[in-house]
Design a protein around this motif. Structure first.
Motif, PDB file in Angstrom:
ATOM      1  N   ASP A 281      67.250  57.194  70.683  1.00  0.00           N
ATOM      2  CA  ASP A 281      68.191  57.287  69.576  1.00  0.00           C
ATOM      3  C   ASP A 281      69.604  57.529  70.085  1.00  0.00           C
ATOM      4  O   ASP A 281      69.825  58.330  70.975  1.00  0.00           O
TER       5      ASP A 281
ATOM      6  N   ARG B  53      57.754  65.494  68.959  1.00  0.00           N
ATOM      7  CA  ARG B  53      57.999  64.125  68.478  1.00  0.00           C
ATOM      8  C   ARG B  53      56.749  63.259  68.631  1.00  0.00           C
ATOM      9  O   ARG B  53      56.396  62.507  67.727  1.00  0.00           O
TER      10      ARG B  53
ATOM     11  N   GLU C   7      54.827  61.221  65.751  1.00  0.00           N
ATOM     12  CA  GLU C   7      54.728  59.767  65.844  1.00  0.00           C
ATOM     13  C   GLU C   7      53.295  59.279  66.021  1.00  0.00           C
ATOM     14  O   GLU C   7      53.025  58.095  65.865  1.00  0.00           O
TER      15      GLU C   7
ATOM     16  N   THR D 118      51.125  58.455  60.725  1.00  0.00           N
ATOM     17  CA  THR D 118      52.165  58.088  59.766  1.00  0.00           C
ATOM     18  C   THR D 118      52.433  59.190  58.752  1.00  0.00           C
ATOM     19  O   THR D 118      53.574  59.487  58.446  1.00  0.00           O
TER      20      THR D 118
ATOM     21  N   GLU E  77      56.211  60.665  55.045  1.00  0.00           N
ATOM     22  CA  GLU E  77      56.415  59.951  56.307  1.00  0.00           C
ATOM     23  C   GLU E  77      57.732  60.438  56.878  1.00  0.00           C
ATOM     24  O   GLU E  77      58.710  60.579  56.145  1.00  0.00           O
TER      25      GLU E  77
ATOM     26  N   ARG F 201      60.683  60.068  60.129  1.00  0.00           N
ATOM     27  CA  ARG F 201      61.212  59.124  61.127  1.00  0.00           C
ATOM     28  C   ARG F 201      62.264  59.829  61.968  1.00  0.00           C
ATOM     29  O   ARG F 201      62.998  60.689  61.482  1.00  0.00           O
TER      30      ARG F 201
ATOM     31  N   VAL G   4      65.549  58.861  63.593  1.00  0.00           N
ATOM     32  CA  VAL G   4      66.523  57.777  63.522  1.00  0.00           C
ATOM     33  C   VAL G   4      67.889  58.309  63.935  1.00  0.00           C
ATOM     34  O   VAL G   4      68.385  59.278  63.360  1.00  0.00           O
TER      35      VAL G   4
ATOM     36  N   CYS H 157      64.292  62.609  60.004  1.00  0.00           N
ATOM     37  CA  CYS H 157      64.601  62.280  58.609  1.00  0.00           C
ATOM     38  C   CYS H 157      63.350  62.003  57.809  1.00  0.00           C
ATOM     39  O   CYS H 157      62.315  61.657  58.369  1.00  0.00           O
ATOM     40  N   PHE H 158      63.496  62.125  56.491  1.00  0.00           N
ATOM     41  CA  PHE H 158      62.458  61.627  55.599  1.00  0.00           C
ATOM     42  C   PHE H 158      63.101  61.018  54.369  1.00  0.00           C
ATOM     43  O   PHE H 158      64.086  61.500  53.853  1.00  0.00           O
TER      44      PHE H 158
ATOM     45  N   TYR I 121      70.070  53.947  58.416  1.00  0.00           N
ATOM     46  CA  TYR I 121      68.662  54.268  58.207  1.00  0.00           C
ATOM     47  C   TYR I 121      67.909  53.036  57.693  1.00  0.00           C
ATOM     48  O   TYR I 121      66.820  52.711  58.177  1.00  0.00           O
TER      49      TYR I 121
ATOM     50  N   GLU J 183      67.109  50.517  60.365  1.00  0.00           N
ATOM     51  CA  GLU J 183      66.056  50.967  61.268  1.00  0.00           C
ATOM     52  C   GLU J 183      64.686  51.004  60.601  1.00  0.00           C
ATOM     53  O   GLU J 183      63.689  50.593  61.175  1.00  0.00           O
ATOM     54  N   VAL J 184      64.609  51.509  59.385  1.00  0.00           N
ATOM     55  CA  VAL J 184      63.330  51.826  58.748  1.00  0.00           C
ATOM     56  C   VAL J 184      62.890  50.791  57.714  1.00  0.00           C
ATOM     57  O   VAL J 184      61.700  50.586  57.508  1.00  0.00           O
TER      58      VAL J 184
END
Length: 173
Positions: free
Chosen positions: A2, A36, A40, A43, A62, A64, A66, A71-72, A125, A128-129
């Motif tokens: 990141d 992490r 990871e 999910t 979930e 992430r 980022v 984040c969520f 975000y 990326e997501v």
């Protein structure tokens, strides 16, 4: 890896409010890597928020990593999003996985969730997501990270990190 941050204007946070994931990872890279990896590995995880009556609400979530942030995202006006808008405190438990093995340990994080409303940060975000739109986006400010493992089938080992402090390791029999 990141690069950057979803909140570039606020890269060093006060220990009373919390610390960004990137700062935690820089201060305690080994623990951050393990935490992490646990998040990871699966999910879905468990998020605890506070309902209007003060009782805890647990929800699936979930998460992430980022741009240097944990984040969520959430569906619009979901109860957990409304909880966090009202009271930003949360606890996040990593999915422990199948069976009782706890591979990598039991991991949980506590802190504050800060809603990301800046269009540029939200766009980063989305790139990326690719979440379904519309959505709420929160970044985390960490107040505590805890990893619990079993050592030699005898000791319960807790690794505890708080902003501005080194990792403490406690062993219990």
């Amino acid at each position: 890896m990141d690069n950057g941050s979803l909140d570039k204007a606020d890269t060093t946070r006060d220990s009373r409010t919390g610390t960004a994931w990137a700062q935690f990872a820089a201060a305690e890279p080994a623990l951050a890597r393990t935490v992490r990896e646990r998040f990871e590995a699966f999910t879905h995880h468990t998020l605890a928020t506070l309902r209007t009556d003060g009782a805890p609400r647990t929800s699936g979530i979930e998460v992430r990593f980022v741009h240097g942030e944990l984040c969520f995202g959430m569906m619009p006006d979901s109860l957990k999003a409304l909880d966090l808008r009202r009271d930003s405190r949360f606890a996040l438990q990593a999915n422990q996985g199948p069976g009782t093995g706890m591979g990598g340990g039991d991991v949980r994080i506590g802190g504050r969730a800060v809603e990301v409303t800046d269009p540029e940060r939200r766009s980063a975000y989305v790139e990326e997501v690719e979440p379904p739109e519309p959505f709420h986006l929160f970044r985390t400010e960490l107040r505590e990270v805890v990893r619990t493992t079993v050592e030699d089938e005898k000791y319960l080992v807790l690794e505890i990190w708080k902003p501005g402090e080194p990792v403490r390791t406690l062993r219990r029999t």
